[in-house]
Design a protein around this motif. Structure first.
Motif, PDB file in Angstrom:
ATOM      1  N   MET A 131       0.852  -1.191   0.000  1.00  0.00           N
ATOM      2  CA  MET A 131       0.000   0.000   0.000  1.00  0.00           C
ATOM      3  C   MET A 131       0.886   1.239   0.000  1.00  0.00           C
ATOM      4  O   MET A 131       1.710   1.430   0.902  1.00  0.00           O
ATOM      5  CB  MET A 131      -0.899  -0.003   1.238  1.00  0.00           C
ATOM      6  N   VAL A 132       0.703   2.072  -1.022  1.00  0.00           N
ATOM      7  CA  VAL A 132       1.591   3.225  -1.197  1.00  0.00           C
ATOM      8  C   VAL A 132       0.772   4.506  -1.216  1.00  0.00           C
ATOM      9  O   VAL A 132      -0.137   4.668  -2.034  1.00  0.00           O
ATOM     10  CB  VAL A 132       2.374   3.095  -2.525  1.00  0.00           C
ATOM     11  N   GLY A 133       1.101   5.420  -0.318  1.00  0.00           N
ATOM     12  CA  GLY A 133       0.469   6.734  -0.321  1.00  0.00           C
ATOM     13  C   GLY A 133       1.214   7.652  -1.278  1.00  0.00           C
ATOM     14  O   GLY A 133       2.447   7.719  -1.241  1.00  0.00           O
ATOM     15  N   ASN A 134       0.473   8.302  -2.149  1.00  0.00           N
ATOM     16  CA  ASN A 134       1.061   9.296  -3.060  1.00  0.00           C
ATOM     17  C   ASN A 134       0.556  10.660  -2.604  1.00  0.00           C
ATOM     18  O   ASN A 134      -0.584  11.019  -2.869  1.00  0.00           O
ATOM     19  CB  ASN A 134       0.613   8.997  -4.502  1.00  0.00           C
ATOM     20  N   VAL A 154       6.650  11.092  -0.891  1.00  0.00           N
ATOM     21  CA  VAL A 154       6.531  12.461  -0.404  1.00  0.00           C
ATOM     22  C   VAL A 154       7.122  13.434  -1.428  1.00  0.00           C
ATOM     23  O   VAL A 154       7.942  13.051  -2.261  1.00  0.00           O
ATOM     24  CB  VAL A 154       7.231  12.613   0.972  1.00  0.00           C
ATOM     25  N   PRO A 155       6.752  14.712  -1.354  1.00  0.00           N
ATOM     26  CA  PRO A 155       7.392  15.711  -2.221  1.00  0.00           C
ATOM     27  C   PRO A 155       8.897  15.771  -1.913  1.00  0.00           C
ATOM     28  O   PRO A 155       9.299  15.649  -0.744  1.00  0.00           O
ATOM     29  CB  PRO A 155       6.693  17.020  -1.827  1.00  0.00           C
ATOM     30  N   LEU A 165      10.102   4.714   2.526  1.00  0.00           N
ATOM     31  CA  LEU A 165      10.112   6.054   1.935  1.00  0.00           C
ATOM     32  C   LEU A 165      10.087   5.962   0.412  1.00  0.00           C
ATOM     33  O   LEU A 165      10.796   5.154  -0.185  1.00  0.00           O
ATOM     34  CB  LEU A 165      11.382   6.791   2.393  1.00  0.00           C
ATOM     35  N   GLY A 166       9.274   6.815  -0.193  1.00  0.00           N
ATOM     36  CA  GLY A 166       9.206   6.846  -1.653  1.00  0.00           C
ATOM     37  C   GLY A 166       9.243   8.271  -2.176  1.00  0.00           C
ATOM     38  O   GLY A 166       8.969   9.231  -1.445  1.00  0.00           O
TER      39      GLY A 166
END
Ligand code: PGA
Length: 248
Positions: free
Chosen positions: A6-9, A41-42, A60-61
């Motif tokens: 699950m990845v939050g953008n 994250v930005p 972290l992405g």
């Protein structure tokens, strides 16, 4: 199959204060969950997020990476720079990049290649517009987009993550039905199977108005290996509900 991913953008949202409270709320509950999870994250907040996530189960992405290695590319961020902040995942080819920044399939494939070379897992986004769906072109569009990435990254294609994000579902509140998502995911899985003996290792995420109410039904589909979540990832309680649904 591995645990769901699950990845939050976060897109262009956040502030030092808002990020700190969102991440601390999510991390407080993450411990008992079995799904894999990450937040993209930005770029200016990579250092902050790296420090807050250190030693946690939340990876972290980043949201984009340059197709170039280094040099005179004002405003761009290289894969090696992302690596300096222990970035684990990087979204490439999001439809907002394709649409607003003119990114072609070839550019997206190069970005995936740069990420892989730096040891970062690219989350390759594919998806059709509403006009393309209405014209019966959904399969052709997503296959063309994925084919470019397979062509450029053939030998390590099992190292990528794919995200199916129908453009008409992103930020609109219109979600693909579980059946629509499964149909396209199966098409993408078959395409990966033709390219690698390890296609089952590739997580295929669904994205586009996924939320706490619809996540479980989407995640129950056999080829839906997780989610790429925009708006609903900005609220800790909603994101956590989705992480719980993915941990069942
Ligand atoms: P959304 O965005 O969940 O807000 O629709 C998903 C995405 O664009 O990755």
């Amino acid at each position: 199959m591995a645990a769901k991913l699950m990845v939050g953008n976060w897109k262009m949202n956040g502030s030092l204060a808002a990020n700190a409270s969102l991440l601390s709320e999510v991390l407080a509950v993450m411990g008992g969950l079995t799904c894999r999870a990450a937040v993209c994250v930005p770029a200016p907040y990579l250092a902050q997020a790296q420090a807050l996530l250190a030693g946690s189960a939340l990876a972290l992405g980043a949201q984009d990476v340059s197709a170039h290695e280094a040099g005179a590319y004002t405003g761009e961020v290289s894969a090696d720079m992302l690596r300096d902040f222990a970035v684990r995942y990087c979204i490439v080819g999001h439809s907002e990049r394709r649409q607003y920044h003119g990114e072609s399939d070839v550019t997206v494939a190069s970005k995936a290649q740069r990420a892989l070379a730096a040891g970062i897992t690219p989350i390759v986004c594919v998806g059709e517009s509403l006009a393309e769906r209405d014209a019966g072109q959904t399969e052709a569009v997503v296959k063309r987009q994925l084919a470019a990435v397979i062509h450029t990254n053939g030998h390590c294609i099992s190292e990528i993550v794919v995200a199916y994000e129908p453009v008409w579902a992103i930020g609109t509140g219109l979600t693909a039905t579980p059946e629509q998502a499964q149909h396209v995911h199966a098409v993408l899985r078959a395409q990966l199977q033709a390219a690698t003996a390890h296609a089952d290792r590739v997580s295929i995420l669904y994205g586009g108005s996924m939320n706490a109410a619809n996540a479980a039904d989407l995640l129950a589909q056999p080829d839906v290996d997780g989610g790429l979540i925009g708006g609903a990832a900005l609220k800790a309680s909603e994101f956590l509900t989705m992480l719980k649904a993915a941990s069942r």
